[in-house]
Each structure stands twice: as C-alpha cells, then as structure tokens.
Scaffold this motif. Structure first.
Motif, PDB file in Angstrom:
ATOM      1  N   UNK A  62       0.824  -1.190  -0.107  1.00 42.00           N
ATOM      2  CA  UNK A  62       0.176  -0.354   0.028  1.00 42.00           C
ATOM      3  C   UNK A  62       0.812   0.971   0.375  1.00 42.00           C
ATOM      4  N   UNK A  63       0.620   2.132  -0.666  1.00 40.56           N
ATOM      5  CA  UNK A  63       1.500   3.344  -0.626  1.00 40.56           C
ATOM      6  C   UNK A  63       1.332   4.083   0.054  1.00 40.56           C
ATOM      7  N   UNK A  64       2.504   5.339   0.857  1.00 41.92           N
ATOM      8  CA  UNK A  64       2.687   5.663   1.693  1.00 41.92           C
ATOM      9  C   UNK A  64       0.929   6.968   1.354  1.00 41.92           C
ATOM     10  N   UNK A  65       0.551   7.368   0.308  1.00 41.80           N
ATOM     11  CA  UNK A  65      -0.547   8.730   0.477  1.00 41.80           C
ATOM     12  C   UNK A  65      -1.761   7.555   0.456  1.00 41.80           C
ATOM     13  N   UNK A  66      -1.743   5.957   0.328  1.00 41.85           N
ATOM     14  CA  UNK A  66      -3.228   6.150   0.493  1.00 41.85           C
ATOM     15  C   UNK A  66      -3.047   5.347   2.330  1.00 41.85           C
ATOM     16  N   UNK A  67      -2.197   5.056   2.826  1.00 38.68           N
ATOM     17  CA  UNK A  67      -2.172   4.918   4.097  1.00 38.68           C
ATOM     18  C   UNK A  67      -2.250   5.994   5.077  1.00 38.68           C
ATOM     19  N   UNK A  68      -2.054   7.337   4.751  1.00 40.38           N
ATOM     20  CA  UNK A  68      -2.192   8.424   4.823  1.00 40.38           C
ATOM     21  C   UNK A  68      -3.162   8.962   5.422  1.00 40.38           C
ATOM     22  N   UNK A  69      -4.296   8.971   3.693  1.00 38.96           N
ATOM     23  CA  UNK A  69      -4.862   9.245   3.469  1.00 38.96           C
ATOM     24  C   UNK A  69      -6.397   7.815   4.802  1.00 38.96           C
ATOM     25  N   UNK A  70      -5.984   6.460   4.520  1.00 40.52           N
ATOM     26  CA  UNK A  70      -6.840   5.627   5.464  1.00 40.52           C
ATOM     27  C   UNK A  70      -7.062   6.385   6.644  1.00 40.52           C
ATOM     28  N   UNK A  71      -5.878   6.512   7.846  1.00 48.43           N
ATOM     29  CA  UNK A  71      -5.224   7.266   8.875  1.00 48.43           C
ATOM     30  C   UNK A  71      -6.008   8.741   8.935  1.00 48.43           C
ATOM     31  N   UNK A  72      -6.518   9.437   8.349  1.00 49.98           N
ATOM     32  CA  UNK A  72      -6.750  11.204   8.518  1.00 49.98           C
ATOM     33  C   UNK A  72      -8.109  10.883   8.684  1.00 49.98           C
ATOM     34  N   UNK A  73      -8.877   9.322   8.053  1.00 48.65           N
ATOM     35  CA  UNK A  73     -10.157   9.131   7.438  1.00 48.65           C
ATOM     36  C   UNK A  73     -10.524   9.092   8.855  1.00 48.65           C
ATOM     37  N   UNK A  74     -10.040   7.582   9.225  1.00 46.74           N
ATOM     38  CA  UNK A  74      -9.881   7.304  10.443  1.00 46.74           C
ATOM     39  C   UNK A  74      -9.914   8.606  12.090  1.00 46.74           C
ATOM     40  N   UNK A  75      -8.731   9.263  11.366  1.00 43.84           N
ATOM     41  CA  UNK A  75      -8.815  10.518  12.580  1.00 43.84           C
ATOM     42  C   UNK A  75     -10.443  11.391  12.406  1.00 43.84           C
ATOM     43  N   UNK A  76     -10.496  11.650  11.384  1.00 39.35           N
ATOM     44  CA  UNK A  76     -11.712  12.152  11.752  1.00 39.35           C
ATOM     45  C   UNK A  76     -13.043  11.887  12.569  1.00 39.35           C
ATOM     46  N   UNK A  77     -13.559  10.712  11.809  1.00 36.56           N
ATOM     47  CA  UNK A  77     -13.992   9.689  12.892  1.00 36.56           C
ATOM     48  C   UNK A  77     -14.290   8.784  13.637  1.00 36.56           C
ATOM     49  N   UNK A  78     -13.189   9.168  14.376  1.00 33.72           N
ATOM     50  CA  UNK A  78     -13.387   8.916  15.596  1.00 33.72           C
ATOM     51  C   UNK A  78     -13.019  10.217  16.094  1.00 33.72           C
ATOM     52  N   UNK A  79     -13.009  11.225  15.878  1.00 36.01           N
ATOM     53  CA  UNK A  79     -12.479  12.669  16.382  1.00 36.01           C
ATOM     54  C   UNK A  79     -14.266  12.808  16.070  1.00 36.01           C
ATOM     55  N   UNK A  80     -15.125  12.329  15.774  1.00 33.21           N
ATOM     56  CA  UNK A  80     -16.531  12.891  15.400  1.00 33.21           C
ATOM     57  C   UNK A  80     -17.533  11.793  17.064  1.00 33.21           C
ATOM     58  N   UNK A  81     -17.119  10.028  16.306  1.00 36.30           N
ATOM     59  CA  UNK A  81     -17.859   9.791  17.765  1.00 36.30           C
ATOM     60  C   UNK A  81     -17.457  10.538  18.579  1.00 36.30           C
ATOM     61  N   UNK A  82     -16.806  10.745  19.079  1.00 36.05           N
ATOM     62  CA  UNK A  82     -15.986  11.017  20.804  1.00 36.05           C
ATOM     63  C   UNK A  82     -16.640  12.373  20.770  1.00 36.05           C
ATOM     64  N   UNK A  83     -17.229  13.123  20.450  1.00 36.11           N
ATOM     65  CA  UNK A  83     -17.639  14.327  20.216  1.00 36.11           C
ATOM     66  C   UNK A  83     -19.435  14.253  20.439  1.00 36.11           C
TER      67      UNK A  83
END
Length: 110
Positions: free
Chosen positions: A1-22
């Motif tokens: 998996x490319x670094x960009x794809x991993x970075x996109x997955x990480x950003x998506x996970x961070x955004x989703x968990x941030x919203x869930x926390x709220x």
C-alpha cells in the motif's frame, strides 16, 4: 500500500473517531466507558512516533476490542426526544463506525 493511501486511511480514521468522541461525549455519563475507549483510540491514531501502518494496526486492534463481548459498541445509540432526529443521528453513527472500521482495516478487509 502506498504512503498516500495509508495517510488517507489514517486521516479518515482520525476524522471518524473525532466525530464519534464528540457524539458519545454529548450523551453524558451513561456513555463514559465508550467515551474513554474512544479517547484511547483517538490518542493511538495521533501517535507520531510510529509509522502510519503501525498506527492503523494498533488502532484496528483497539477498535476490534470495543466490538468484543456481550456488551459492545454496536449497542451504542443516541437518544433524542424527536424520533426522526434520533434515527438520523444513529444512522450517522453507523456511517462513522463503518468509516472507522474501513479506515483501520482497509476497505473490505474486516
């Protein structure tokens, strides 16, 4: 998996968990346990000392853990006085949890 794809997955996970926390935090004391677990996942996703692949792997294990056992995060729901608003809010939670699962595991890998 490319670094960009991993970075996109990480950003998506961070955004989703941030919203869930709220959302979970807004539900008050009845959700304290879920709130604390989601904070741990949020913190794991923010760990800059590891590679994105390691971060996602750690977070995947933590997310899987909240879905283990007889009482798991799949039972979490938002309470609203308006029935339609409650349905919409809970559908949004389902979308966020799906996005989080797909991000930490990779789409279709769960």
């Amino acid at each position: 998996m490319t670094e960009d794809a991993l970075a996109d997955r990480l950003a998506s996970a961070q955004q989703a968990v941030h919203e869930l926390v709220e959302i979970v935090h807004s539900q008050g004391r009845r959700t304290l346990g879920w709130y604390l677990m989601l904070l741990d996942i949020r913190d794991a996703l923010a760990d800059t000392s590891k590679s994105p692949e390691e971060i996602l792997s750690t977070a995947a294990a933590m997310v899987d853990a909240i879905y283990t056992g007889p009482h798991n995060f799949g039972e979490f729901f938002v309470i609203r006085s308006d029935q339609v608003e409650m349905i919409v809010a809970n559908e949004h939670i389902e979308e966020l949890t799906t996005r989080l699962l797909e991000a930490v595991h990779g789409k279709g890998e769960r």
